[in-house]
Each structure stands twice: as structure tokens, then as C-alpha cells.
Write a protein that holds these residues in place. Structure first.
Motif, mmCIF file in Angstrom:
data_model
loop_
_atom_site.group_PDB
_atom_site.id
_atom_site.type_symbol
_atom_site.label_atom_id
_atom_site.label_comp_id
_atom_site.label_asym_id
_atom_site.label_seq_id
_atom_site.Cartn_x
_atom_site.Cartn_y
_atom_site.Cartn_z
ATOM 1 N N LEU A 142 16.752 -29.073 57.088
ATOM 2 C CA LEU A 142 15.585 -29.500 56.315
ATOM 3 C C LEU A 142 14.276 -29.159 57.026
ATOM 4 C CD1 LEU A 142 16.840 -32.971 55.021
ATOM 5 C CD2 LEU A 142 16.494 -30.897 53.658
ATOM 6 N N LEU A 143 14.263 -29.269 58.339
ATOM 7 C CA LEU A 143 13.024 -29.036 59.083
ATOM 8 C C LEU A 143 12.779 -27.570 59.418
ATOM 9 C CD1 LEU A 143 13.049 -32.074 61.559
ATOM 10 C CD2 LEU A 143 11.801 -31.837 59.403
ATOM 11 N N MET A 162 15.916 -42.516 53.911
ATOM 12 C CA MET A 162 15.915 -41.076 53.653
ATOM 13 C C MET A 162 14.622 -40.656 52.952
ATOM 14 S SD MET A 162 17.075 -38.033 53.751
ATOM 15 C CE MET A 162 18.697 -38.292 54.478
ATOM 16 N N PHE A 163 14.215 -41.416 51.944
ATOM 17 C CA PHE A 163 12.978 -41.100 51.229
ATOM 18 C C PHE A 163 11.791 -41.119 52.188
ATOM 19 C CE2 PHE A 163 9.176 -42.391 48.877
ATOM 20 C CZ PHE A 163 9.131 -41.429 47.882
ATOM 21 N N LYS A 164 11.701 -42.149 53.011
ATOM 22 C CA LYS A 164 10.599 -42.259 53.964
ATOM 23 C C LYS A 164 10.608 -41.100 54.953
ATOM 24 C CE LYS A 164 9.959 -47.289 53.821
ATOM 25 N NZ LYS A 164 10.053 -48.564 54.590
ATOM 26 N N GLU A 171 7.603 -38.540 55.454
ATOM 27 C CA GLU A 171 6.960 -38.486 56.769
ATOM 28 C C GLU A 171 6.993 -37.089 57.375
ATOM 29 O OE1 GLU A 171 9.061 -41.472 58.906
ATOM 30 O OE2 GLU A 171 7.958 -43.148 57.973
ATOM 31 N N ASN A 172 8.005 -36.306 56.977
ATOM 32 C CA ASN A 172 8.117 -34.941 57.500
ATOM 33 C C ASN A 172 7.549 -33.907 56.528
ATOM 34 O OD1 ASN A 172 9.806 -34.791 60.188
ATOM 35 N ND2 ASN A 172 10.710 -36.430 58.962
ATOM 36 N N ASN A 173 6.730 -34.398 55.573
ATOM 37 C CA ASN A 173 6.008 -33.528 54.635
ATOM 38 C C ASN A 173 6.932 -32.614 53.826
ATOM 39 O OD1 ASN A 173 3.362 -34.441 55.464
ATOM 40 N ND2 ASN A 173 3.663 -33.259 57.344
ATOM 41 N N LEU A 174 8.110 -33.151 53.494
ATOM 42 C CA LEU A 174 9.043 -32.410 52.660
ATOM 43 C C LEU A 174 8.907 -32.894 51.213
ATOM 44 C CD1 LEU A 174 12.118 -32.521 55.046
ATOM 45 C CD2 LEU A 174 10.857 -30.472 54.384
#
Length: 204
Positions: free
Chosen positions: A110-111, A136-138, A142-145
Motif C-alpha cells: 500500500l505504501l 484500518m480506515f484511520k 493517516e497515510n494519505n491513501l
């Protein structure tokens, strides 16, 4: 006016060098085990058993890539993309070592993916979201996905409950304006909306 005219399994991976070589847009699907992710993929593509539906939660243990071909009927444009099926999270009977291993390679994908357009997070509309869903949503936010929430199994409850449970999900995720798509894999309700969303991704 978008439809899927071809869908095929391409690869299963747990590390980057196992990912497909072709550079296509990716739309990932993730959710708690037993949320109905495989059923939704089969409904979306209209290919029976493209994603295997298992009675055993936590069965998917790899990142699975499916190559889909989308056709715009208005102008006959055809585009390919990857639907990426990620392992389910939150299954209590999965060993801790496996959970950590899955989390590590899911997070790395994902990252690090350069072609990931959006993560579709699936939640069961019938129940209160679990802590794993909220976390998971947070984490995604938080990782701008970019995250698109899909509430599965909408045919299992009444229309009135669909609305109230969607509002409950928004409250749990602390985003009142959040768009949440109710989806029924059995009746294909929500399929057209999801196809339009994917179509928009392919033309951006």
C-alpha cells in the motif's frame, strides 16, 4: 456507461518481485475476513469463481492481482487495470505470526505502489464496525491513501436499516460527509455505481 468485458487472474504475491510487470492502474480491495470480498469481486466482474469464495475466513493469504478490461460504451474506449485483492484482516483464529506477516507485506504494498489509485475498504453493513475496521480506515487516511468505503451484504437488511446503518458507519469513522456505497453481491445492487467510480479513475 462502463462495463467489465474481460477479467482474468494474473498473479499471487507476497513481495514486490512477484508483482505483475505490466504497468497498469491498480484499485485495491481490503476488508475484514468474511466480509464478502470474493463475492463482490465475482459480482463486479460477472465471472463466477474468479475470486474463490471460501467458507473459511482468512483463506486469502497473498496479494492477488486480477487484470480487468473496462469498456466505455459511449465512445468505445477500452482500458485495462488491476483489481488487487488483499488478504482479510481481523480473523481471530489466524495465528499471530501470520497476522504480522500479512500486515507487513500488505503495508509495504500500500505504501510503495506507484500506480495505486484507491483502496476500497469493505465493511459488513449489518454490524457495528469492529476496531480492526476503524483502525484500518484511520491508517489509510493517516497515510494519505484514498479510501472508498463499501458496505457489503446490503440485501440482508431492510432498506430503512441500510440508511441508518450507513449513518452509524459514518459516525464510527468520524467522517459525517463520508460517501459509503451499500452493495449487494447477490442482487448486484451498487455495481453500476462502483463501475462508474472505476471508470472515472481510468479517465483521470
Amino acid at each position: 456507461m462502463v462495463n467489465i468485458i474481460r477479467a482474468e487472474y494474473i498473479a499471487s504475491a507476497v513481495k514486490n518481485d512477484q508483482f505483475p510487470c505490466e504497468k497498469l492502474l491498480e484499485i485495491a480491495f481490503i476488508g475484514r475476513s468474511n466480509v464478502g470480498k470474493s463475492s463482490l469481486i465475482n459480482s463486479l466482474t460477472r465471472v463466477r469463481n474468479l475470486a474463490r469464495v471460501s467458507g473459511q475466513p482468512g483463506k486469502t493469504q497473498t496479494i492477488n492481482f486480477f487484470k480487468l478490461r473496462a469498456k466505455y460504451y459511449e465512445n468505445e474506449i477500452i482500458k485495462d487495470f488491476y483489481l488487487v485483492d488483499l488478504p482479510g484482516y481481523g480473523y481471530a483464529k489466524t495465528g499471530q505470526a501470520n497476522r504480522k506477516r500479512w500486515a507487513a507485506f500488505i503495508e509495504k504494498y500500500l505504501l510503495s505502489s506507484k500506480r495505486l489509485y484507491c483502496v476500497c475498504q469493505l465493511v459488513d453493513i449489518r454490524h457495528e464496525p469492529m476496531e480492526a475496521d476503524i483502525n484500518m480506515f484511520k491508517w489509510l487516511v493517516e497515510n494519505n491513501l484514498p479510501v472508498f468505503v463499501i458496505a457489503t451484504k446490503a440485501d440482508k437488511i431492510s432498506k430503512n436499516l441500510v440508511k441508518s446503518n450507513i449513518d452509524r458507519l459514518k459516525k464510527a469513522f468520524c467522517v459525517p460527509e463520508l460517501t459509503i456505497l451499500p452493495y449487494s453481491s447477490t442482487k448486484n445492487e451498487g455495481r453500476s455505481y462502483l463501475l462508474d467510480f472505476i471508470g472515472q479513475a481510468l479517465v483521470e
